[in-house]
Scaffold this motif. Structure first.
Motif, PDB file in Angstrom:
ATOM      1  N   THR B 134     -20.906  -6.769  62.092  1.00  0.00           N
ATOM      2  CA  THR B 134     -19.482  -6.942  62.351  1.00  0.00           C
ATOM      3  C   THR B 134     -19.277  -7.803  63.596  1.00  0.00           C
ATOM      4  O   THR B 134     -18.463  -8.729  63.616  1.00  0.00           O
ATOM      5  CB  THR B 134     -18.803  -5.573  62.553  1.00  0.00           C
ATOM      6  OG1 THR B 134     -19.169  -4.727  61.478  1.00  0.00           O
ATOM      7  CG2 THR B 134     -17.304  -5.725  62.600  1.00  0.00           C
ATOM      8  N   LEU B 206     -15.095  -6.677  58.434  1.00  0.00           N
ATOM      9  CA  LEU B 206     -15.792  -5.411  58.177  1.00  0.00           C
ATOM     10  C   LEU B 206     -16.037  -5.222  56.694  1.00  0.00           C
ATOM     11  O   LEU B 206     -17.121  -4.812  56.280  1.00  0.00           O
ATOM     12  CB  LEU B 206     -14.977  -4.232  58.718  1.00  0.00           C
ATOM     13  CG  LEU B 206     -15.065  -4.010  60.225  1.00  0.00           C
ATOM     14  CD1 LEU B 206     -14.082  -4.868  60.943  1.00  0.00           C
ATOM     15  CD2 LEU B 206     -14.885  -2.544  60.542  1.00  0.00           C
ATOM     16  N   ASN B 211     -19.091  -2.863  56.292  1.00  0.00           N
ATOM     17  CA  ASN B 211     -18.968  -1.875  57.355  1.00  0.00           C
ATOM     18  C   ASN B 211     -17.808  -0.974  56.960  1.00  0.00           C
ATOM     19  O   ASN B 211     -16.658  -1.393  56.965  1.00  0.00           O
ATOM     20  CB  ASN B 211     -18.695  -2.569  58.692  1.00  0.00           C
ATOM     21  CG  ASN B 211     -18.666  -1.578  59.843  1.00  0.00           C
ATOM     22  OD1 ASN B 211     -18.595  -0.368  59.619  1.00  0.00           O
ATOM     23  ND2 ASN B 211     -18.722  -2.094  61.058  1.00  0.00           N
TER      24      ASN B 211
END
Lengths: 481, 265
Positions: B134, B206, B211
Motif C-alpha cells: 500500500t 488498497l 489490502n
C-alpha cells in the motif's frame, strides 16, 4: 599587511563557459591593500565575471588569483576572507534585520553579546540603528542596500566586493550612497572592489579605475588619468563626452585633422596616423576670424550648467560645452589649446586576419580565412609571381611551393561597406561597439568565429544589429606570416 | 425605470452559483446528515458511534499512520529530485521534469494496475506484504504531487541567496539548513497538503494491492454504499475538520506571512 601592499594579484586569468569563447581574455591586475578599485565597462564586458571569480562563485579556466600571496582561485566562497554586496542585495527574507546582519558572525560561533555589539556597530555605520527587529520586506530599496552593506562589513573582510550595488536606486539616493560608500571606505580601511557601468560613479568614487571592454583591460589608472589621458579610442569614447577625429601627424608636435592643423603636446613621428580626442568642455568659442576651425552652430541644448552646442565645420561636427547660448545658424570660430588635444596613435592591429593558402583558385591562389575564402592574384602575396600553366612561378620562372603557407591580410576600415541584407556581403556578424569620429561612425562587427571587423560608415546603426560586410578585395594588403 | 446595466461584477455570478451548488450546499448537506439519525431527527448518535467504536478509531489510526508514512517518504524522495531539477545545470531540465510529472497524465487506475503487476512479479503473492505494498502504491501515485510544489518553491529561490550564504561563511550543509530549507517551507507545506489527504482517503490503491484493511476513505465508501448516509457524512465532516486543523497548524509553523506566500502552487 599595511596600506599599499598587494592584496589581490591576478595573473593571466581566463574564463570560458562553453570552452570556445573566452568571457575573460588574459586578465592580469594587482589590487593594493586599502584601495578603492572600480571595474568599469559596458554590460557584457566581463567585469562581473571577474568579481565573481574573486568572490569564489566562479572558477577561472586558467590563471591564478592570489590573495596575500596564496592561490585562492579554487577555494569555495565560505573559506575566503572576502564578502560581497550583491546587485539585488540578496537579503534573506525569512530572517529579520538583526539575523541577516548576524548571519556570518553566528556561523563563526561567536558569543551572543559580542555578536549583538558588532551588529549594533555595523547598523550604526550604515545609519540604521534600531532596525534590528524589522522584517526585510518592510524596508525600502535604499534601506535594504544599507543592510546588505552592514551584513558584509560586519564580518570585517579583507576585501569587500560590490556588484553594481547602486544601480537599483534612484538618482538622488545613488548620489548620496556614492559619497557615503566613499566615506565608509575611508573609515573602515577595507579594500573595496566596486563594479559599475556608470562612468560618473566610477570617476567620483575610485582611487583606481579599471576600464574593461570585451573581457580585456583597456586601461588602468586614477580617475584623472583615465579622463585626461585615455589610452585608446574606446576609453576616450566611454569615459565622458569626446570629439574624436582621425588624422595624421603633419609635423613635429603638429597634428592635422578635421581639415586643419593643430599644435599639440604629444610627440609622435611625423606621418603617424592618429586619432585626436578633444573634450567638449575644452573647446573655446571665438570670433569666426580667430578660430582654428570655422563653422555654423547647428544646435544648442540647455543642460543646467552649460549648453551642449554642436558646430558644423565643413563635414566635421564638433560638440562644444559652453556657458553662453549661441543661436543655431550663428557663424563661430573654435579654438583648442595644445594641452587639451589628446593624441592616440592609430590602432594598427585592427582588420588583420590570418589565412592559409590551400591551392589554386580560378584565377589566382585560394586563401582560406576563418569566415571566407579569397581568390588572390599570386603577385599580391609573392611579389612578381605568376601562375603559368597551372603552376606558381616567381619572376625568374622558378616554381614556388606554397601549400599551407600562412598569409596576413589587412584592409582599411573606410574601404569596406556595410549592409543590412545578410546576403549582400562577404561576412555577416553583429555590431558589438561603435563610436563617432567627427564625420562618420566606426563600427566593430563580430562574426560567429569571433573575428572582429572594423568598418566605417556614415550612417547610424545600433549595437546588436546584424549586418553583412563587403570586403575591399581591390585594396587588401597581403603579407607572408 | 431600473434598467439592467452590465457590470464587471456580474461576471462573478456563474462562479458564485457554482460555489453555492457544488461547495456550500453539499457541505451543509454533509453536516445535516452527519448530525441527524435515519429518521431525520437531530442527534449525536453517529458522532458517538464513530468515536466510541474501537473499530472505527482503529481505522482512523491506521489511516493516519499510513498517511504520515507515505507523506514522509514522498517528501524525502521528492526534495532531492526537485532540488536537482530546479537548481542543477542540465540542458534538458524541462524534459527531466516532464518525465517525473508525466505519470500525472496517465489514468490513475491504469497506473496502479501496472504497479500491481510489477509487484506481483517481484513478490509472487501480494497478500504477504499488504501494508508495504500500500505504501509503495501510494508513494508511486502521489510523488508527482510532492515534486511539483517543491520544484516551484525551489525555482523561485534566487541563486544569489545561496551565494550570499556561502559568501558569509556557510558551507554547503549550513546553507541548506539555514537558507534553502527555510525558504522552501511553503513548498513543503503545499506538497504535504496535496499528499496527506489523498493518502488518508484513497482506497483504490488498497483495493488493487488486496489490502483488506479499512482506511477512512473505504469506511466512508462502505457506509454510503449501504445507504447509511448519516454515518458516512459524519466521518466526512470529521475528516474535513481534521484536514482543516492540520492546514492551520502547518501554516502557523511556516512562520511569517510573506514567506508563506512564496512558492505556493
Amino acid at each position: 599587511m599595511k596600506k599599499g601592499d598587494t592584496l589581490i594579484k591576478m595573473t593571466h586569468v581566463k574564463k570560458s563557459y562553453d570552452g570556445k569563447t573566452n568571457v575573460i581574455e588574459d586578465f592580469s591586475l594587482d589590487v593594493n591593500e586599502g584601495e578603492f578599485v572600480t571595474f568599469l565597462g559596458p554590460s557584457g564586458c566581463g567585469k562581473t565575471t571577474i568579481l565573481r571569480m574573486i568572490g569564489g562563485f566562479d572558477t577561472p579556466t586558467s590563471g591564478e588569483i592570489l590573495l596575500e600571496g596564496s592561490d585562492i582561485s579554487l577555494l569555495p566562497p565560505n573559506e575566503r576572507p572576502i564578502n560581497t554586496v550583491f546587485q539585488k542585495y540578496a537579503l534573506f527574507p525569512h530572517l529579520n534585520v538583526y539575523d541577516n546582519v548576524a548571519f556570518g558572525l553566528k556561523l563563526k560561533k561567536m558569543d551572543k553579546a559580542q555578536i549583538a555589539e558588532k551588529v549594533r556597530h555595523a547598523l550604526e555605520i550604515v545609519d540604521l540603528e534600531g532596525f534590528e527587529k524589522r522584517s526585510i520586506t518592510t524596508l525600502s530599496g535604499g534601506q535594504q542596500q544599507r543592510i546588505a552593506i552592514a551584513r558584509a562589513i560586519v564580518n570585517e573582510p579583507k576585501l569587500l566586493l560590490l556588484d553594481e550595488p547602486l544601480s537599483a536606486l534612484d538618482y538622488k539616493m545613488r548620489k548620496e550612497m556614492q559619497l557615503e560608500l566613499k566615506d565608509m571606505h575611508k573609515k573602515l580601511g577595507i579594500t573595496f572592489i566596486f563594479v559599475t557601468h556608470d562612468q560618473e560613479e566610477a570617476l567620483t568614487m575610485s582611487d583606481k579605475i579599471v576600464v574593461m571592454a570585451d573581457g580585456e583591460i583597456q586601461q588602468v589608472g586614477t580617475p584623472e588619468e583615465i579622463y585626461n589621458e585615455p589610452k585608446n579610442v574606446f576609453v576616450a569614447d566611454f569615459i565622458g563626452e569626446s570629439n574624436i577625429y582621425q588624422g595624421v601627424m603633419s609635423d613635429q608636435l603638429k597634428a592635422s585633422f578635421a581639415d586643419a592643423t593643430f599644435e599639440c603636446v604629444d610627440d609622435y613621428e611625423p606621418g603617424t596616423k592618429i586619432d585626436a580626442v578633444i573634450r567638449p568642455e575644452d573647446v573655446d568659442v571665438v570670433a569666426p576670424a580667430e578660430g582654428q576651425l570655422k563653422g555654423t552652430v547647428s544646435s544648442a541644448d540647455f543642460k543646467g550648467t552649460f549648453y551642449i552646442t554642436f558646430v558644423q565645420c565643413g563635414k566635421y561636427e564638433v560638440e562644444v560645452h559652453c556657458l553662453k547660448h549661441y543661436e543655431p545658424g550663428t557663424e563661430v570660430g573654435l579654438r583648442v589649446v595644445a594641452d587639451n588635444i589628446h593624441i592616440i596613435p592609430y590602432d594598427t592591429t585592427i582588420n588583420h586576419f590570418e589565412g592559409k593558402i590551400e591551392g589554386y583558385a580560378e584565377t589566382g591562389l585560394k586563401v582560406v580565412f576563418a569566415d571566407f575564402t579569397l581568390d588572390v592574384e599570386a603577385t599580391k602575396i609573392f611579389e612578381g609571381a605568376t601562375i603559368k600553366d597551372g603552376v606558381l612561378v616567381d619572376a625568374a620562372g622558378v616554381e614556388l611551393s606554397f601549400e599551407g603557407t600562412k598569409v596576413d591580410m589587412s584592409f582599411a576600415p573606410e574601404d569596406a561597406a556595410m549592409y543590412d541584407d545578410e546576403n549582400e556581403g562577404d561576412i555577416t556578424g553583429e555590431i558589438i561597439s561603435f563610436y563617432y569620429i567627427g564625420d562618420h561612425y566606426s563600427y566593430t562587427i563580430r562574426t560567429e568565429s569571433e573575428e572582429d571587423y572594423v568598418v566605417n560608415d556614415e550612417y547610424l546603426w545600433n549595437q546588436g544589429d546584424r549586418v553583412s560586410v563587403t570586403l575591399p578585395k581591390e585594396t587588401m594588403k597581403f603579407e607572408l606570416v | 425605470m431600473n434598467k439592467f446595466h452590465f457590470d464587471r461584477k456580474h461576471l462573478t455570478i456563474p462562479y458564485l452559483l457554482y460555489l453555492a451548488v457544488f461547495v456550500v450546499v453539499p457541505l451543509l448537506v454533509v453536516i445535516y446528515y452527519g448530525f441527524t439519525d435515519s429518521e431525520g431527527h437531530i442527534s449525536f448518535t453517529n458522532f458517538v458511534a464513530f468515536f466510541c467504536n474501537t473499530k472505527t478509531m482503529g481505522t482512523l489510526l491506521y489511516s493516519l499512520v499510513l498517511a504520515i508514512i507515505v507523506t514522509i517518504i514522498c517528501l524525502l524522495l521528492a526534495y532531492p529530485v526537485a532540488y536537482i531539477l530546479a537548481k542543477g545545470e542540465y540542458s534538458r531540465k524541462h524534459s527531466f521534469l516532464m518525465v517525473f510529472v508525466l505519470p500525472m497524465w496517465i489514468n490513475f487506475t491504469l497506473r496502479v494496475t501496472a504497479l500491481k503487476e510489477i509487484l506481483t512479479l517481484l513478490e509472487g503473492n501480494l497478500a504477504f506484504h499488504p501494508f508495504l505494498n500500500t505504501v509503495i502504491g501510494m508513494v508511486y501515485d502521489f510523488l508527482p504531487f510532492m515534486i511539483m510544489p517543491l520544484y516551484n518553491a525551489l525555482t523561485k529561490l534566487d541563486n544569489s541567496m545561496i551565494e550570499a550564504s556561502r559568501d558569509l561563511g556557510a558551507n554547503g550543509r549550513q546553507t541548506f539548513l539555514k537558507v534553502i530549507l527555510p525558504l522552501s517551507v511553503p513548498g513543503i507545506i503545499s506538497g504535504i497538503t496535496m499528499v496527506f489527504l489523498p493518502a488518508m482517503t484513497n482506497y483504490v490503491v488498497l483495493d488493487m494491492v488486496y489490502n483488506s484493511t479499512y482506511i477512512m476513505g473505504s469506511l466512508i465508501g462502505s457506509y454510503f454504499s449501504s445507504y447509511d448516509w448519516n454515518n458516512g457524512s459524519l466521518i466526512s465532516a470529521v475528516l474535513l475538520i481534521l484536514i482543516g486543523l492540520f492546514t492551520i497548524l502547518t501554516n502557523r509553523m511556516a512562520g511569517d506571512k510573506d514567506s508563506r506566500e512564496r512558492g505556493r502552487v
